[in-house]
Motif scaffolding. Structure first.
Motif, PDB file in Angstrom:
ATOM      1  N   CYS A  51      45.892  30.627   3.515  1.00 35.78           N
ATOM      2  CA  CYS A  51      44.752  30.357   4.544  1.00 35.78           C
ATOM      3  C   CYS A  51      45.191  29.326   5.462  1.00 35.78           C
ATOM      4  CB  CYS A  51      43.461  30.138   3.825  1.00 35.78           C
ATOM      5  SG  CYS A  51      42.982  31.261   2.585  1.00 35.78           S
TER       6      CYS A  51
ATOM      7  N   GLY B 122      44.224  26.981   8.349  1.00 36.16           N
ATOM      8  CA  GLY B 122      43.144  26.841   9.336  1.00 36.16           C
ATOM      9  C   GLY B 122      42.879  25.333   9.634  1.00 36.16           C
ATOM     10  N   ASP B 123      41.653  24.947   9.956  1.00 37.71           N
ATOM     11  CA  ASP B 123      41.343  23.712  10.294  1.00 37.71           C
ATOM     12  C   ASP B 123      40.321  23.193   9.537  1.00 37.71           C
ATOM     13  OD1 ASP B 123      38.891  24.940  11.331  1.00 37.71           O
ATOM     14  OD2 ASP B 123      39.718  25.196  13.408  1.00 37.71           O
TER      15      ASP B 123
ATOM     16  N   THR C 221      38.543  25.528   7.274  1.00 33.70           N
ATOM     17  CA  THR C 221      39.003  26.200   6.032  1.00 33.70           C
ATOM     18  C   THR C 221      39.260  25.112   5.036  1.00 33.70           C
ATOM     19  OG1 THR C 221      40.211  27.867   7.415  1.00 33.70           O
ATOM     20  CG2 THR C 221      41.220  27.130   5.154  1.00 33.70           C
TER      21      THR C 221
ATOM     22  N   GLY D 275      43.996  24.294   4.945  1.00 37.76           N
ATOM     23  CA  GLY D 275      43.498  23.939   6.066  1.00 37.76           C
ATOM     24  C   GLY D 275      43.579  22.274   6.281  1.00 37.76           C
TER      25      GLY D 275
ATOM     26  N   THR E 206      45.785  25.137  17.695  1.00 39.44           N
ATOM     27  CA  THR E 206      46.853  26.302  17.678  1.00 39.44           C
ATOM     28  C   THR E 206      47.893  25.764  17.946  1.00 39.44           C
ATOM     29  OG1 THR E 206      46.121  27.154  19.968  1.00 39.44           O
ATOM     30  CG2 THR E 206      44.999  28.098  17.858  1.00 39.44           C
TER      31      THR E 206
ATOM     32  N   ILE F  59      44.869  33.367   9.526  1.00 40.18           N
ATOM     33  CA  ILE F  59      44.892  32.498  10.486  1.00 40.18           C
ATOM     34  C   ILE F  59      43.454  32.078  10.944  1.00 40.18           C
ATOM     35  CG2 ILE F  59      45.892  31.696  12.561  1.00 40.18           C
ATOM     36  CD1 ILE F  59      48.380  33.478  12.128  1.00 40.18           C
ATOM     37  N   MET F  60      42.861  30.959  10.880  1.00 41.14           N
ATOM     38  CA  MET F  60      41.439  30.738  11.397  1.00 41.14           C
ATOM     39  C   MET F  60      41.463  29.378  12.204  1.00 41.14           C
ATOM     40  SD  MET F  60      37.823  30.612   9.370  1.00 41.14           S
ATOM     41  CE  MET F  60      36.294  30.362  10.405  1.00 41.14           C
ATOM     42  N   LEU F  61      42.055  29.748  13.270  1.00 38.78           N
ATOM     43  CA  LEU F  61      41.939  28.170  14.377  1.00 38.78           C
ATOM     44  C   LEU F  61      41.384  28.615  15.663  1.00 38.78           C
ATOM     45  CD1 LEU F  61      45.663  27.274  13.447  1.00 38.78           C
ATOM     46  CD2 LEU F  61      43.845  26.004  13.023  1.00 38.78           C
TER      47      LEU F  61
ATOM     48  N   PRO G 293      37.149  32.473  15.078  1.00 43.23           N
ATOM     49  CA  PRO G 293      36.240  31.283  14.577  1.00 43.23           C
ATOM     50  C   PRO G 293      34.607  31.530  14.981  1.00 43.23           C
ATOM     51  CG  PRO G 293      38.009  29.981  15.680  1.00 43.23           C
ATOM     52  CD  PRO G 293      37.822  31.723  16.050  1.00 43.23           C
TER      53      PRO G 293
END
Length: 207
Positions: free
Chosen positions: A6, A8-9, A12, A46, A52, A83-85, A130
């Protein structure tokens, strides 16, 4: 046993809206592992402030593109990359919008598909758009000035990019809203909702 990374930022990582970090069992990657029956390894990579592709002048090491290959080699072989950005891309001083954030994620996808040094295969990829930013408070109100409007386009641009790059897509704004406390981060229910929606997508990719 498969490995799910995972990437992310702070959403996450597990930032609590009013400060601090959620206990391990509250963070959505941990909940995702539980949803998968504990038979797979879900890694939470995260990092608060991660973008990104942008170099943050106030926080070192936040460029997501710069570290994705090292992450895949460190934790590899990675079977599924989530990917969660994009949220931090909308900070005022980057002066970009949801379109550029989606293009940044696209660059990370391309890098993730490059040959990895240990010979690991490329991971299957899920892109999570997001949640919409609602009402940033405190210092975040200045940092995310203009971001409320820009974030409304996450869904459109991320979905188009995911389709063009043949990756799975989830629009988190369709299942949750950020906490009312700060308008940016996830509350407990948001973490739970995200894990539940991701689980069947991951299962499909692992078949």
């Amino acid at each position: 046993m498969a490995t799910i990374l995972c990437y992310g930022d702070s959403l996450t990582w597990g930032s609590v809206p009013n400060g601090g970090r959620y206990a391990v069992g509250v963070r959505w990657p941990t909940l995702l592992q539980e949803e998968l029956g504990g038979t797979h390894q879900v890694i939470n990579y995260g990092l608060p402030g991660r973008t990104t592709i942008w170099e943050d002048p106030f926080h070192e090491g936040r460029n997501g593109l710069a570290y994705i290959q090292a992450a895949l080699e460190t934790f590899g072989p990675v079977h599924v990359l989530i990917i969660m950005l994009g949220t931090n891309d909308l900070k005022r001083y980057f002066n970009v919008g949801a379109f550029e954030a989606a293009k940044g994620v696209e660059q990370i996808i391309h890098r993730a598909r490059m040959k990895l040094e240990p010979g690991f295969p490329s991971p299957k990829i899920i892109v999570v758009a997001p949640p919409n930013i609602t009402s940033p408070t405190g210092e975040r109100a200045e940092t995310f000035s203009g971001a409320v409007e820009k974030s409304q386009y996450f869904h459109q641009h991320f979905q188009n990019m995911a389709f063009a790059n043949d990756v799975e897509f989830l629009n988190s704004a369709g299942i949750l809203q950020p906490s009312e406390i700060d308008g940016v981060h996830l509350d407990v229910n948001g973490n739970q909702a995200l894990a539940k929606e991701l689980a069947p997508i991951v299962r499909k990719l692992l078949v």
